[in-house]
Scaffold this motif. Sequence first.
Motif, short mmCIF file in Angstrom:
data_model
loop_
_atom_site.label_atom_id
_atom_site.label_comp_id
_atom_site.label_asym_id
_atom_site.label_seq_id
_atom_site.Cartn_x
_atom_site.Cartn_y
_atom_site.Cartn_z
N PRO A 276 0.93 -1.06 0.22
CA PRO A 276 0.12 -0.02 -0.02
C PRO A 276 0.98 1.22 -0.09
N GLY A 277 0.44 2.38 -0.64
CA GLY A 277 1.04 3.48 -0.64
C GLY A 277 0.69 4.17 -1.95
N LEU A 278 0.77 5.60 -1.94
CA LEU A 278 0.42 6.45 -3.09
C LEU A 278 1.53 6.73 -4.07
N ASP A 279 1.32 6.24 -5.35
CA ASP A 279 2.39 6.47 -6.35
C ASP A 279 2.31 7.87 -6.65
N ARG A 280 3.36 8.69 -6.33
CA ARG A 280 3.37 10.26 -6.33
C ARG A 280 3.60 10.20 -7.98
N VAL B 262 -19.64 17.11 -17.13
CA VAL B 262 -19.92 15.85 -18.24
C VAL B 262 -18.66 15.26 -18.32
N GLU B 263 -17.81 16.17 -18.60
CA GLU B 263 -16.52 15.46 -19.14
C GLU B 263 -15.62 14.89 -17.72
N ALA B 264 -15.95 15.57 -16.56
CA ALA B 264 -15.42 14.95 -15.45
C ALA B 264 -15.79 13.73 -15.08
N VAL B 265 -17.27 13.53 -15.31
CA VAL B 265 -17.91 12.42 -14.95
C VAL B 265 -17.40 11.23 -15.85
N VAL B 266 -17.11 11.62 -17.14
CA VAL B 266 -16.47 10.53 -17.95
C VAL B 266 -15.05 10.17 -17.67
N VAL B 267 -14.18 11.00 -17.21
CA VAL B 267 -12.93 10.57 -16.54
C VAL B 267 -12.97 9.81 -15.23
N PHE B 268 -13.78 10.23 -14.38
CA PHE B 268 -13.79 9.71 -12.87
C PHE B 268 -14.49 8.22 -13.06
N GLU B 269 -15.64 7.99 -14.01
CA GLU B 269 -16.01 6.78 -14.22
C GLU B 269 -14.92 5.71 -14.82
N GLU B 270 -13.97 6.13 -15.47
CA GLU B 270 -12.96 5.34 -15.91
C GLU B 270 -11.88 5.05 -14.76
N ALA B 271 -11.82 6.02 -13.86
CA ALA B 271 -11.07 5.93 -12.76
C ALA B 271 -11.57 4.81 -11.86
N GLY B 272 -13.06 4.79 -11.63
CA GLY B 272 -13.57 4.01 -10.99
C GLY B 272 -13.54 2.49 -11.44
N ARG B 273 -13.72 2.53 -12.74
CA ARG B 273 -13.48 1.02 -13.23
C ARG B 273 -12.24 0.47 -13.24
N MET B 274 -11.13 1.25 -12.91
CA MET B 274 -9.75 0.43 -12.71
C MET B 274 -9.42 0.59 -11.22
N LEU B 275 -10.26 1.19 -10.36
CA LEU B 275 -10.07 1.05 -8.98
C LEU B 275 -8.75 1.72 -8.85
N LEU B 276 -8.71 2.74 -9.36
CA LEU B 276 -7.43 3.73 -8.96
C LEU B 276 -7.60 4.37 -7.77
N PRO B 277 -6.50 4.18 -7.03
CA PRO B 277 -6.48 4.74 -5.57
C PRO B 277 -6.11 5.99 -5.39
N GLY B 278 -6.47 6.61 -4.44
CA GLY B 278 -6.13 8.09 -3.95
C GLY B 278 -7.25 8.85 -3.77
N PRO B 279 -7.12 10.06 -2.99
CA PRO B 279 -8.10 10.96 -2.80
C PRO B 279 -8.26 11.94 -4.32
N LEU B 280 -8.84 11.22 -5.28
CA LEU B 280 -8.84 11.68 -6.55
C LEU B 280 -9.78 13.02 -6.52
N LEU C 190 -7.01 -0.71 -0.43
CA LEU C 190 -6.53 0.26 -1.25
C LEU C 190 -6.74 1.52 -0.56
N THR C 191 -7.80 1.89 0.58
CA THR C 191 -7.95 2.94 0.95
C THR C 191 -7.91 3.53 2.58
N PRO C 192 -6.82 3.76 2.63
CA PRO C 192 -6.55 3.99 4.22
C PRO C 192 -7.56 4.95 4.78
N LEU C 193 -8.20 4.76 6.10
CA LEU C 193 -9.18 5.66 6.55
C LEU C 193 -9.03 6.16 8.03
N HIS C 194 -9.46 7.62 8.13
CA HIS C 194 -9.48 8.02 9.47
C HIS C 194 -10.92 8.33 9.64
N ARG C 195 -11.34 8.18 10.93
CA ARG C 195 -12.75 8.62 11.24
C ARG C 195 -12.56 9.79 12.05
#
Length: 291
Positions: free
Chosen positions: A36-40, A68-86, A139-144
């Motif tokens: 685990p870790g964020l790939d800078r 709409v374009e942002a939705v397109v981009v973030f849908e693809e990120a979700g499809r690949m389980l891209l980690p990080g606070p996108l 893939l998602t470290p959390l604080h509450r």
Amino acid sequence: MHFQPTDDQNALRRGVRDLLAARFDRAALRAAVDTPGLDRALWRELAGAGFFSLRLPEADGGAGLGAVEAVVVFEEAGRMLLPGPLVATHLAAGVVPGAATGESVVTAAAGGLVTWLNEADEVLGHCAGAVPVRSVDPLTPLHRLPRPGNAAPDPVAVLLTAAEQVGSAARTTGLAVEYAKERTQFGRPIGGFQAVKHLCAGMLVRAETARTAVFAAAVTADPVETAGAKLLADEAAVGNARDCLQIFGGMGFTWEADVHLHLKRAWVRAEMWLTATEAEEIQAEALAWAL
């Protein structure tokens, strides 16, 4: 009226999908799970592709595109389980120095949770007293937060999180269909059995219904429609991952399969920015005023 993606929007989707396939394929996903870790370096590459500056005006170094374009981009990120606070870093572009270019990683207090707090350079909102908790998603470290804030969630954050859920729902649908074609039982592919067909069909309906709602909310920017889109997207992501597990059977419950990663990420996203209960309250209030 019929809403269809434009040629530019389709080209944007292909470009993002090709980038992620090259830089965050399955091997990279499994490596991220194991270490685990964020790939800078990847974070800066995403910034260079416009992940964070997409909606900034061209005069400010952005692409000058819309929701709409942002939705397109973030849908693809979700499809690949891209980690990080996108989502948080996207919101911070133009506000936090270095967010748009990927030099700064920005997280946010989203409801009662904060993701990637230890990796973040900046935090949107107040995170005083946040304590680390064991995350269901590796893939998602959390604080509450001890006391979640009462501020209304950012509608763009809600929308883009819903888009990520749609991408995950579409991906698990594809995984289920592929596996149903390959796995044989009683001398035939399991996809030929009616029960499996019904599961796959239900997954497709959930994913496409949620996608339609998310894109409609991106066009209208209506807060009630955005809440409804998040609700549908959460249900699609969680429900499709569960049905995908059902189709995979025992194989799906192994650590080596990716299905459980989609389910765990969907659970976490469902608690981010706008929960099901909060979305239902918004919908109910809107209906009450309409009567």
